[in-house]
Structures are given as structure tokens and as C-alpha cells.
Write an enzyme that holds these catalytic residues in place. Sequence first.
Site, short mmCIF file in Angstrom:
data_model
loop_
_atom_site.label_atom_id
_atom_site.label_comp_id
_atom_site.label_asym_id
_atom_site.label_seq_id
_atom_site.Cartn_x
_atom_site.Cartn_y
_atom_site.Cartn_z
CD GLU A 325 -1.51 -0.16 3.62
OE1 GLU A 325 -2.62 -0.63 3.30
OE2 GLU A 325 -1.24 0.22 4.77
CB CYS A 326 1.07 4.33 0.25
SG CYS A 326 1.31 6.10 -0.09
N GLY A 327 3.59 3.46 -0.59
CA GLY A 327 4.97 3.20 -0.98
C GLY A 327 5.20 1.76 -1.36
CB SER A 423 -4.52 0.39 -3.72
OG SER A 423 -4.76 0.59 -2.34
#
Length: 435
Positions: A325-327, A423
Site C-alpha cells: 500500500e502506497c509506498g 493500491s
Amino acid sequence: MSGLLIAAPASGSGKTTFTLGLLRALRQRGIAVASGKAGPDYIDPAFHAAAAGSPCLNFDPWAMRPELISANSALHRAGGRMLVIEGMMGLFDGAADGSGTPADLAALLSLPVVLVIDVSRMSHSVAAVVSGFANFRADIRIAGVVLNRVASERHEAMLRRALDAVRMPILAVMGSDKSLTLPERHLGLVQAGEHAALEQFIESAAGIVSKACNFELLLRAAQQNVVHPSAANIARLMPLGQRIAVARDIAFAFCYEHMLLGWRRRGAEISFFSPLADEAPAADADAVYLPGGYPELHAGKLASAHNFLAGVRDAAARGARIYGECGGYMVLGEGLVDAAGARHAMLDLLPVVTSYEKRQRHLGYRRLTPLAGSFFDKPMTAHEFHYSTIVSEGEADRLFAVKDALGADLGTAGLQRANVAGSYMHLIDLAGEPE
């Protein structure tokens, strides 16, 4: 039970520094503390953990169901620990829909509020500010104030006279100290793990708070008469697997401790590994979790971390569930473009290329509905906060349908290929019914 919510009229009032100093000062007095952070912040909790000597949990009244907040509160302060939660922004500031404020959290947990006020540009007007905050909602109680950035003894005397008129206890009086300023970066404070003099900073803050604070008055204010029933067996986010390997270092530091707590309570075993140290996930892991962080600042090192890259790819090949997630999502992609425009090869497990060269802020609470074939089977709440952008996406299944805090449709987000998904969304909790 005892507990406090440390809040302020606005961001920048000094509540983080006061909270860190208070956590350490309480420990120095032999008082066991359990720290918390209101809202979706994933940077401040690491500072809290350093000051308190134990993990910090997030308590988010917008994104978390009330039963989860109550359950985690009971678990976190087991053994008689004093709960100290730092608010976010201003006491009455929340999501775009106006809900999820620190005041909502104080009301839910019956926590007395300590209001930290930057008085550097006011004197007698402090009484109006305090009176307004104290009387704005009948379901919360401001137990006292911390006067921060007091300029002189004369200034303090004026403030005390003004507050005597509204009968508000003064719990601490602190002057201005430029040494108690933490460095910042695009997502907030520079991470605790990158602060070379963090221990010295916390000790200095504790020393200042110890001299400034009336601990007898503060501890009396923290006493609570309300006992919340335990809800330790409530529904929680589904663990990714039975044996979950979690990436953890300064490139992958944005992991919510309450999620790990929930996974453990549902029987999962958790191990940690450092991609920046070129460590691979545990060979017997049936799931790998790559949380958010700052991979854009370490892209070159990650691209050459051969053990890490091979280990995650091997886990994916043997059928382990991989989630970023994200990074972590950026690292699962084909490539990551850094601030200088250089492209670095990543894991190539999802068909996405992301870039930090042209920054664009994406920020806000999200409601997620898993799409067909997704890892996840229930609607969830999440938070999105990043400056990187998607350069290109290839063919893959979409992961979530997304709405913002106001219910506006934001389309879809995230990608999934077989047992690999990711995501930009930081998952927080199962979604309750929107009000």
C-alpha cells in the site's frame, strides 16, 4: 482508569512536543503509559513509541468503528496503564464531512481534554479562546490548559489573570525553545528512525515539561470514573495470511500498529524484514505486506537490493499473498521515477510505473468497496496521502471502488494480478454504516 486527550485549537500549537515530553516525564515518575494518536497519522506514532517505550496505537473516530476504538483502548491500557492520546489538527477539526474530530474521540472514550494553546501572540484574549472551546460541546470536558510559548513572567501573569476569570486550571506554562523543533518533510515530520538526536530531543522535552507542569493537578484531571466494557472479540480486518512477513525500515515505516494487533488477535504470526538491509521475507511466509513509507527517497538502494527483490518474487511464485500500500504499491510496480527524473526498476509484479518527479498531493479519507476477485471481501475505510503520481498502468484487475469522506465517487484504485495486489490506500478498519 486514567487518561487524557492532548488537543489544541489548531495545528502548530506545540501539542506533539508537549505530548512527547509528557510521555517521557510520566515514565520517569514510574507511571506506566499507553500512547495513542488520533486520526490516520503514521509518523507521530513512532515518536510516541520512542518516548513511551511501547507501541503507539491510532484511534480514528472517522475511520474506525466505535467498538474497535473501545476494544483497542481497553487492550492498550491493560495493567492500569495511563492512556495519553494526542489529537490531530484542532480539537473540533475532522474529515471533510466534519466528523471524526478529536472531540468525538474524547466523548467516545470519556477522556478529559488538555488544551495546548500557543499564546505567543495573545494575552487576555486567551480567556475567550478557552471559554469558547470549553463551552462549544457539552459532551466533552476541558480539564485544563497548557500555555505554550509564553514570552515572560509579565506575559504569564496577564494570562493567569485572564484565565482566573473563566476558572480554567493551568496545568503547565512553557516558554519558547527553538531546540524543541522537529524537522519536516513533504508528508509531515521527518521519521523518528531518521532523527539522529531523537533520544536527546525527548529527554530535553521531558525536562522542560517536568519543570513546567503541575503533575498533581494533571494526574487528578486524568482520573476517569467511566468504565468501558471490553469488546476484545470484535470483527477486525482479515489477516493477509497465517504467517505474515512485514517490511519494516525507514522506507517502509507507515504501518498501523492497530492492524498488526488485530491480525495477531485473529491468530496470525508476524515477522519483520528490512528491504533496505537487503533482507528477504521469511521463507515460510504465506503472505508479504509492504506498507507505505518513503521508497522514493531510497529507490536506487531498493533497486539493487537483490535478496529483497528475489525473496518477494519467490514468495509470489510459490503463491504467497503479496500486498503493498502506497509506498509498497510503488515498489510492487515495474519502475519508480525519483525526484531527479531517474527511473529505477522495482519488483515488476504489478503493471504500474509511479513518479515522484512531478509532485501532486492526494489527501483524504476513503471508503473502499472490494471489486470482484479482490483479496478483500468487506467494505473498508482507508486514508490516502501521497505526492507521487501514476505514470502508466497496464492490464490487471482493479482492486477497489473508492468514495471520499463526502460520498463522492472517485472511481477505482489499485491493481491485482493473481496473488499480488496493491493500491495507494492505507487500510484502517472495516467500514461501518456511513452516517
